[in-house]
Design a protein around this motif. Structure first.
Motif, mmCIF file in Angstrom:
data_model
loop_
_atom_site.group_PDB
_atom_site.id
_atom_site.type_symbol
_atom_site.label_atom_id
_atom_site.label_comp_id
_atom_site.label_asym_id
_atom_site.label_seq_id
_atom_site.Cartn_x
_atom_site.Cartn_y
_atom_site.Cartn_z
ATOM 1 N N SER A 17 0.832 -1.203 0.000
ATOM 2 C CA SER A 17 0.000 0.000 0.000
ATOM 3 C C SER A 17 0.867 1.255 0.000
ATOM 4 C CB SER A 17 -0.923 0.027 1.215
ATOM 5 O OG SER A 17 -1.915 -0.944 1.096
ATOM 6 N N GLY A 18 1.966 1.208 0.747
ATOM 7 C CA GLY A 18 2.891 2.338 0.763
ATOM 8 C C GLY A 18 3.489 2.601 -0.600
ATOM 9 N N PHE A 19 3.700 1.544 -1.365
ATOM 10 C CA PHE A 19 4.199 1.696 -2.736
ATOM 11 C C PHE A 19 3.102 2.175 -3.675
ATOM 12 C CE2 PHE A 19 7.425 -1.926 -1.941
ATOM 13 C CZ PHE A 19 8.339 -1.030 -1.413
ATOM 14 N N GLY A 20 1.853 2.047 -3.263
ATOM 15 C CA GLY A 20 0.726 2.466 -4.092
ATOM 16 C C GLY A 20 0.301 1.424 -5.106
ATOM 17 N N VAL A 21 0.519 0.149 -4.805
ATOM 18 C CA VAL A 21 0.211 -0.904 -5.774
ATOM 19 C C VAL A 21 -0.991 -1.761 -5.381
ATOM 20 C CG1 VAL A 21 2.538 -1.063 -6.709
ATOM 21 C CG2 VAL A 21 1.919 -2.471 -4.766
ATOM 22 N N GLY A 22 -1.864 -1.260 -4.560
ATOM 23 C CA GLY A 22 -3.095 -1.984 -4.276
ATOM 24 C C GLY A 22 -2.993 -3.037 -3.199
ATOM 25 N N GLY A 23 -2.276 -2.735 -2.137
ATOM 26 C CA GLY A 23 -2.167 -3.685 -1.036
ATOM 27 C C GLY A 23 -3.512 -4.020 -0.423
ATOM 28 N N GLY A 24 -4.430 -3.049 -0.412
ATOM 29 C CA GLY A 24 -5.765 -3.296 0.130
ATOM 30 C C GLY A 24 -6.524 -4.335 -0.662
ATOM 31 N N THR A 25 -6.340 -4.326 -1.978
ATOM 32 C CA THR A 25 -6.991 -5.333 -2.819
ATOM 33 C C THR A 25 -6.446 -6.712 -2.489
ATOM 34 O OG1 THR A 25 -7.328 -3.714 -4.564
ATOM 35 C CG2 THR A 25 -7.448 -6.035 -5.199
ATOM 36 N N LEU A 26 -5.144 -6.795 -2.301
ATOM 37 C CA LEU A 26 -4.542 -8.080 -1.943
ATOM 38 C C LEU A 26 -4.984 -8.529 -0.555
ATOM 39 C CD1 LEU A 26 -0.963 -7.522 -3.374
ATOM 40 C CD2 LEU A 26 -2.828 -8.859 -4.363
ATOM 41 N N LEU A 27 -5.165 -7.580 0.352
ATOM 42 C CA LEU A 27 -5.661 -7.927 1.680
ATOM 43 C C LEU A 27 -7.077 -8.480 1.582
ATOM 44 C CD1 LEU A 27 -5.138 -7.951 4.738
ATOM 45 C CD2 LEU A 27 -6.128 -5.654 4.811
ATOM 46 N N LEU A 28 -7.883 -7.892 0.723
ATOM 47 C CA LEU A 28 -9.246 -8.383 0.511
ATOM 48 C C LEU A 28 -9.222 -9.812 -0.025
ATOM 49 C CD1 LEU A 28 -12.201 -7.573 0.714
ATOM 50 C CD2 LEU A 28 -12.032 -6.640 -1.575
ATOM 51 N N LEU A 51 -7.576 3.522 5.378
ATOM 52 C CA LEU A 51 -7.438 4.894 5.870
ATOM 53 C C LEU A 51 -6.087 5.161 6.532
ATOM 54 C CD1 LEU A 51 -11.060 5.447 7.191
ATOM 55 C CD2 LEU A 51 -10.036 6.383 5.107
ATOM 56 N N PRO A 52 -5.658 4.389 7.535
ATOM 57 C CA PRO A 52 -4.342 4.673 8.118
ATOM 58 C C PRO A 52 -3.190 4.338 7.174
ATOM 59 C CG PRO A 52 -5.348 2.795 9.218
ATOM 60 C CD PRO A 52 -6.380 3.367 8.292
ATOM 61 N N MET A 56 -0.414 7.173 6.108
ATOM 62 C CA MET A 56 1.017 7.006 6.360
ATOM 63 C C MET A 56 1.844 7.184 5.085
ATOM 64 S SD MET A 56 1.295 6.661 9.558
ATOM 65 C CE MET A 56 3.006 6.241 9.687
ATOM 66 N N ALA A 57 1.318 6.791 3.954
ATOM 67 C CA ALA A 57 2.062 6.865 2.693
ATOM 68 C C ALA A 57 1.981 8.242 2.042
ATOM 69 C CB ALA A 57 1.536 5.807 1.721
ATOM 70 N N LEU A 58 0.914 8.968 2.271
ATOM 71 C CA LEU A 58 0.688 10.237 1.591
ATOM 72 C C LEU A 58 1.797 11.268 1.802
ATOM 73 C CD1 LEU A 58 -1.206 11.817 -0.233
ATOM 74 C CD2 LEU A 58 -2.446 12.539 1.814
ATOM 75 N N LYS A 63 6.023 14.657 -0.472
ATOM 76 C CA LYS A 63 7.388 15.186 -0.333
ATOM 77 C C LYS A 63 8.215 14.918 -1.588
ATOM 78 C CE LYS A 63 11.613 14.335 2.153
ATOM 79 N NZ LYS A 63 12.273 13.287 2.884
ATOM 80 N N ASN A 64 8.025 13.771 -2.196
ATOM 81 C CA ASN A 64 8.798 13.392 -3.376
ATOM 82 C C ASN A 64 8.176 13.872 -4.687
ATOM 83 O OD1 ASN A 64 10.964 11.986 -2.089
ATOM 84 N ND2 ASN A 64 9.487 10.402 -1.557
ATOM 85 N N GLY A 65 7.109 14.643 -4.596
ATOM 86 C CA GLY A 65 6.498 15.232 -5.787
ATOM 87 C C GLY A 65 5.692 14.268 -6.630
#
Length: 119
Positions: A17-28, A51-52, A56-58, A63-65
């Motif tokens: 999720s931190g990478f932005g690759v759909g960790g929530g979908t994999l958790l589902l 949500l958390p 945390m990733a945002l 910062k990195n644009g």
């Protein structure tokens, strides 16, 4: 659902999720296919998980644009409306139909990722 497997799944999907690759979908997928939770329950847990994880990733992505303000301003209202409609539809659908729709979605995205060339 054993606490160790849930901890491992949460850790792996949190990193993704931190990478932005759909960790929530994999958790589902983990919760429905391996932990034996009903689709509706897993979706509710997934919403609370997102949500958390997103919060945390945002800051790092900002910062990195990696946030394009113009796109974000357009995506937020559309995302809110569609999330509300999707939540309504998900609670109205029969669980077996919901699982089939989610599986079809995953297959569609998977094929798109496999067969679309990115430059």
């Amino acid at each position: 659902m054993g606490w160790l497997s849930a901890l491992i799944a949460g850790t792996i999907t949190g990193i993704l999720s931190g990478f932005g690759v759909g960790g929530g979908t994999l958790l589902l997928v983990y919760m429905t296919a391996f932990a034996g939770l009903e689709q509706h329950l897993a979706q509710g847990i997934n919403l609370l998980y997102f949500l958390p994880a997103a919060a945390m990733a945002l800051p790092a992505h900002r910062k990195n644009g990696f946030l394009e303000r113009r796109t974000v301003r357009a995506a937020i209202p559309a995302g809110l409306v569609c999330a509300a409609l999707g939540a309504w539809a998900a609670t109205a659908l029969d669980v077996s139909l919901l699982r089939r729709c989610f599986g079809a979605f995953l297959l569609l995205i998977g094929f798109q990722q496999l067969f679309t060339r990115r430059h």
